[in-house]
Design a protein around this motif. Structure first.
Motif, mmCIF file in Angstrom:
data_model
loop_
_atom_site.group_PDB
_atom_site.id
_atom_site.type_symbol
_atom_site.label_atom_id
_atom_site.label_comp_id
_atom_site.label_asym_id
_atom_site.label_seq_id
_atom_site.Cartn_x
_atom_site.Cartn_y
_atom_site.Cartn_z
ATOM 1 N N HIS A 183 28.392 21.976 1.152
ATOM 2 C CA HIS A 183 28.066 21.921 -0.273
ATOM 3 C C HIS A 183 27.616 23.258 -0.865
ATOM 4 O O HIS A 183 27.706 23.438 -2.082
ATOM 5 N N TYR A 184 27.151 24.203 -0.021
ATOM 6 C CA TYR A 184 26.687 25.500 -0.517
ATOM 7 C C TYR A 184 27.496 26.674 0.013
ATOM 8 O O TYR A 184 27.375 27.779 -0.503
ATOM 9 N N GLY A 185 28.269 26.457 1.063
ATOM 10 C CA GLY A 185 29.164 27.493 1.539
ATOM 11 C C GLY A 185 28.603 28.445 2.566
ATOM 12 O O GLY A 185 29.308 29.354 3.015
ATOM 13 N N SER A 186 27.352 28.293 2.965
ATOM 14 C CA SER A 186 26.779 29.183 3.977
ATOM 15 C C SER A 186 25.659 28.479 4.711
ATOM 16 O O SER A 186 25.178 27.419 4.293
ATOM 17 N N ARG A 187 25.239 29.060 5.803
ATOM 18 C CA ARG A 187 24.165 28.482 6.614
ATOM 19 C C ARG A 187 22.808 28.662 5.913
ATOM 20 O O ARG A 187 22.644 29.574 5.092
ATOM 21 N N PRO A 188 21.836 27.815 6.248
ATOM 22 C CA PRO A 188 20.544 27.848 5.538
ATOM 23 C C PRO A 188 19.860 29.211 5.540
ATOM 24 O O PRO A 188 19.344 29.642 4.501
ATOM 25 N N LYS A 189 19.858 29.910 6.665
ATOM 26 C CA LYS A 189 19.152 31.190 6.716
ATOM 27 C C LYS A 189 19.795 32.222 5.807
ATOM 28 O O LYS A 189 19.100 32.999 5.135
ATOM 29 N N LEU A 190 21.130 32.247 5.768
ATOM 30 C CA LEU A 190 21.818 33.204 4.901
ATOM 31 C C LEU A 190 21.587 32.861 3.438
ATOM 32 O O LEU A 190 21.383 33.746 2.598
ATOM 33 N N LEU A 191 21.604 31.587 3.106
ATOM 34 C CA LEU A 191 21.363 31.170 1.729
ATOM 35 C C LEU A 191 19.942 31.529 1.293
ATOM 36 O O LEU A 191 19.715 31.984 0.167
ATOM 37 N N ALA A 192 18.974 31.343 2.202
ATOM 38 C CA ALA A 192 17.585 31.709 1.891
ATOM 39 C C ALA A 192 17.476 33.215 1.646
ATOM 40 O O ALA A 192 16.783 33.656 0.720
#
Length: 270
Positions: A183-192
């Motif tokens: 749904h966001y296109g990247s892993r949680p750490k990269l999005l953060a």
């Protein structure tokens, strides 16, 4: 549609040519109504923009060039909007530009022609509204329980903690990562990392004389860490960002004067 789309925006100019750097973005749908343009993700080659394009979520700065006279209607897609209207797993489209007509052939060309023939902003927006209402007829139910929690986690924290999100969702790290990619296109750490850097960029632009530590807000290990992430997501060093005459600094100064400057929210990072 307000829970699916962040905003409409019209970008137009009469100059022969412009070049700029765009920060990492939410997904975008763009209708190129006049002129020509092309974009490049990071150090990759430029790709020409079709008359109607879908840009997936980006996790790096984007180079943009255009020849005028130029006119473009852009639309920012929220994560829930991507899930409902596009349906494709977002990680397959991250840092990619594709022809929108291949996804919605029935309505795209008609919407483009209506927008191109519009004689006022009201008519232009009406054509965009009609297109998205048509697109929504086949929309999938978005996982709002996930996107609303994740949106708040990203926008309400200067340094989003992945473990805090996992705990709040009550899921395993693997489950959260799988949903985030879709749904966001990247892993949680990269999005953060992306969101804390964009927030730091706004703080730096609003108070350029306060120094990098104040802008970083304790979310970065040291100055080199701050500069590295700044270059990745904003496309330039902090020094270039606040240099005299910088277009980014000019935009934020105007926003500050008019009272419209604010920390980037998930609904406005587009």
């Amino acid at each position: 549609m307000r829970g699916l789309i962040s905003s409409y925006y019209l970008f137009a100019f009469d100059r022969p040519f412009i070049a700029d750097v765009l920060r990492a973005e939410l997904p975008q749908i763009r209708f190129l109504l006049e002129g020509s343009g092309r974009i490049a993700y990071g150090g990759e080659d430029f790709v020409a923009m079709p008359f109607a394009s879908l840009a997936g979520p980006s996790v790096m700065a984007i180079r943009f060039e255009a020849r005028g006279p130029f006119r473009l209607l852009g639309v920012g897609l929220l994560p829930a909007g991507w899930s409902a209207l596009i349906g494709e797993s977002a990680d397959r489209m991250t840092d990619r530009l594709t022809d929108l007509e291949g996804l919605a052939p029935a309505g795209v060309r008609r919407a483009f022609l209506q927008m191109h023939e519009a004689r006022s902003e009201r008519q232009l927006i009406a054509a965009a509204d009609a297109f998205f209402l048509l697109l929504s007829m086949n929309a999938l139910p978005p996982p709002l329980w996930f996107t609303r929690t994740t949106d708040a986690w990203l926008s309400d924290n200067p340094n989003p903690d992945v473990n805090a999100l996992i705990a709040e969702l009550g899921m395993s790290a693997r489950q959260v990562e799988r949903l985030m990619l879709r749904h966001y296109g990247s892993r949680p750490k990269l999005l953060a990392r992306k969101y804390r850097t964009l927030q730091a960029a706004v703080r730096l632009g609003l108070n350029p004389n306060s120094g990098w530590q104040a802008a970083a807000g304790g979310a970065f290990y040291d100055q080199s860490h701050f500069i590295r992430d700044f270059k990745l997501f904003v496309g330039m060093t902090p020094g270039q960002f606040v240099a005299k005459g910088s277009p980014w600094l000019t935009r934020l100064t105007i926003a500050k004067r008019t009272g419209s400057a604010a920390m980037p929210k998930i609904t406005r990072v587009s």
